[in-house]
Design an enzyme around this catalytic site. Sequence first.
Site, PDB file in Angstrom:
ATOM      1  N   ASP A  85      61.906  46.098  52.312  1.00 16.58           N
ATOM      2  CA  ASP A  85      63.098  45.289  52.091  1.00 16.58           C
ATOM      3  C   ASP A  85      64.261  45.983  52.793  1.00 16.58           C
ATOM      4  O   ASP A  85      64.067  46.927  53.570  1.00 16.58           O
ATOM      5  CB  ASP A  85      63.355  45.084  50.590  1.00 16.58           C
ATOM      6  CG  ASP A  85      63.761  46.364  49.850  1.00 16.58           C
ATOM      7  OD1 ASP A  85      63.773  47.467  50.463  1.00 16.58           O
ATOM      8  OD2 ASP A  85      64.065  46.273  48.650  1.00 16.58           O
ATOM      9  N   HIS A  86      65.478  45.529  52.513  1.00 17.64           N
ATOM     10  CA  HIS A  86      66.666  46.086  53.172  1.00 17.64           C
ATOM     11  C   HIS A  86      66.830  47.580  52.915  1.00 17.64           C
ATOM     12  O   HIS A  86      67.249  48.319  53.799  1.00 17.64           O
ATOM     13  CB  HIS A  86      67.925  45.322  52.724  1.00 17.64           C
ATOM     14  CG  HIS A  86      68.128  45.331  51.244  1.00 17.64           C
ATOM     15  ND1 HIS A  86      67.434  44.491  50.399  1.00 17.64           N
ATOM     16  CD2 HIS A  86      68.928  46.085  50.457  1.00 17.64           C
ATOM     17  CE1 HIS A  86      67.812  44.720  49.147  1.00 17.64           C
ATOM     18  NE2 HIS A  86      68.709  45.694  49.154  1.00 17.64           N
TER      19      HIS A  86
ATOM     20  N   CYS B  43      60.494  50.291  49.635  1.00 14.59           N
ATOM     21  CA  CYS B  43      61.751  49.709  49.177  1.00 14.59           C
ATOM     22  C   CYS B  43      62.582  50.882  48.664  1.00 14.59           C
ATOM     23  O   CYS B  43      62.196  52.028  48.857  1.00 14.59           O
ATOM     24  CB  CYS B  43      61.536  48.612  48.132  1.00 14.59           C
ATOM     25  SG  CYS B  43      60.917  49.136  46.523  1.00 14.59           S
ATOM     26  N   GLY B  44      63.690  50.622  48.017  1.00 14.56           N
ATOM     27  CA  GLY B  44      64.575  51.707  47.600  1.00 14.56           C
ATOM     28  C   GLY B  44      63.884  52.750  46.741  1.00 14.56           C
ATOM     29  O   GLY B  44      63.814  53.928  47.098  1.00 14.56           O
TER      30      GLY B  44
ATOM     31  N   GLY C 190      60.659  52.259  45.608  1.00 14.01           N
ATOM     32  CA  GLY C 190      59.227  52.087  45.790  1.00 14.01           C
ATOM     33  C   GLY C 190      58.586  51.293  44.666  1.00 14.01           C
ATOM     34  O   GLY C 190      57.500  50.749  44.834  1.00 14.01           O
TER      35      GLY C 190
ATOM     36  N   GLY D 160      59.474  48.356  42.946  1.00  6.86           N
ATOM     37  CA  GLY D 160      59.386  46.896  43.039  1.00  6.86           C
ATOM     38  C   GLY D 160      58.316  46.430  43.998  1.00  6.86           C
ATOM     39  O   GLY D 160      57.491  45.564  43.671  1.00  6.86           O
TER      40      GLY D 160
ATOM     41  N   HIS E 187      41.034  60.054  46.009  1.00 11.23           N
ATOM     42  CA  HIS E 187      40.533  59.786  44.660  1.00 11.23           C
ATOM     43  C   HIS E 187      40.657  58.332  44.233  1.00 11.23           C
ATOM     44  O   HIS E 187      39.889  57.882  43.376  1.00 11.23           O
ATOM     45  CB  HIS E 187      41.262  60.657  43.638  1.00 11.23           C
ATOM     46  CG  HIS E 187      40.959  62.108  43.786  1.00 11.23           C
ATOM     47  ND1 HIS E 187      41.403  63.045  42.869  1.00 11.23           N
ATOM     48  CD2 HIS E 187      40.278  62.815  44.723  1.00 11.23           C
ATOM     49  CE1 HIS E 187      40.993  64.244  43.242  1.00 11.23           C
ATOM     50  NE2 HIS E 187      40.311  64.125  44.378  1.00 11.23           N
TER      51      HIS E 187
ATOM     52  N   ARG F 251      64.830  55.480  49.465  1.00 12.29           N
ATOM     53  CA  ARG F 251      66.135  56.064  49.118  1.00 12.29           C
ATOM     54  C   ARG F 251      66.030  57.478  48.556  1.00 12.29           C
ATOM     55  O   ARG F 251      67.040  58.128  48.336  1.00 12.29           O
ATOM     56  CB  ARG F 251      66.869  55.169  48.121  1.00 12.29           C
ATOM     57  CG  ARG F 251      67.381  53.890  48.738  1.00 12.29           C
ATOM     58  CD  ARG F 251      68.228  53.106  47.772  1.00 12.29           C
ATOM     59  NE  ARG F 251      68.835  51.960  48.439  1.00 12.29           N
ATOM     60  CZ  ARG F 251      69.137  50.815  47.836  1.00 12.29           C
ATOM     61  NH1 ARG F 251      68.887  50.662  46.540  1.00 12.29           N
ATOM     62  NH2 ARG F 251      69.697  49.829  48.508  1.00 12.29           N
TER      63      ARG F 251
ATOM     64  N   ARG G 274      32.181  60.399  42.074  1.00 16.83           N
ATOM     65  CA  ARG G 274      32.662  60.156  40.710  1.00 16.83           C
ATOM     66  C   ARG G 274      33.845  59.199  40.682  1.00 16.83           C
ATOM     67  O   ARG G 274      34.088  58.539  39.678  1.00 16.83           O
ATOM     68  CB  ARG G 274      33.035  61.475  40.037  1.00 16.83           C
ATOM     69  CG  ARG G 274      34.304  62.119  40.563  1.00 16.83           C
ATOM     70  CD  ARG G 274      34.571  63.468  39.880  1.00 16.83           C
ATOM     71  NE  ARG G 274      35.892  63.963  40.113  1.00 16.83           N
ATOM     72  CZ  ARG G 274      36.271  64.643  41.191  1.00 16.83           C
ATOM     73  NH1 ARG G 274      35.399  64.903  42.157  1.00 16.83           N
ATOM     74  NH2 ARG G 274      37.510  65.085  41.309  1.00 16.83           N
TER      75      ARG G 274
ATOM     76  N   ARG H 209      35.398  55.135  38.487  1.00 18.80           N
ATOM     77  CA  ARG H 209      36.758  54.849  37.995  1.00 18.80           C
ATOM     78  C   ARG H 209      37.360  53.647  38.701  1.00 18.80           C
ATOM     79  O   ARG H 209      37.974  52.787  38.067  1.00 18.80           O
ATOM     80  CB  ARG H 209      37.626  56.088  38.177  1.00 18.80           C
ATOM     81  CG  ARG H 209      37.111  57.240  37.338  1.00 18.80           C
ATOM     82  CD  ARG H 209      37.729  58.552  37.713  1.00 18.80           C
ATOM     83  NE  ARG H 209      37.085  59.623  36.960  1.00 18.80           N
ATOM     84  CZ  ARG H 209      36.998  60.853  37.373  1.00 18.80           C
ATOM     85  NH1 ARG H 209      37.502  61.206  38.538  1.00 18.80           N
ATOM     86  NH2 ARG H 209      36.412  61.758  36.644  1.00 18.80           N
TER      87      ARG H 209
END
Length: 142
Positions: free
Chosen positions: A4-5, A61-62, A64, A66, A94, A105, A128, A132
Amino acid sequence: MAADHAGYEMKEMLKTYLIEKGYEVVDFGTNSTDSCDYPDFAHPAADAVEKGECALGICMCGSGNGINMTLNHHAGIRSALCWLPEIASLARQHNNANICVLPARFISESEGRAIVDAYLEANYEGGRHDRRINKIPVGIIA
């Protein structure tokens, strides 16, 4: 790549860096620092990774958060928020993360390059970790 911006300048720097290293980069936007909404760019990037049109993704993003939340609403995506190279490496090794998200940011350009390098140089270890990964429900969003 998508941003994004708030992540635009980091995306542009990393895009140039990756192209100079010989990577093929698909840019899903944004294309300026004008205010915009991260889902508009996250969804097309996630679709491309899910369909196998892009092997991996790098998004930002700013904070991370969102864009990471948006990406992880796709059944075939395992997106990891990475603020250190070690976390990026472990996300691949992993968790078999197919998208690396950076908090634009909160990291420097040199940290961004180191995170992306660690992510792209790591390989999934399997073993392993398969057990998971297979327990992560897909296709159901509560």
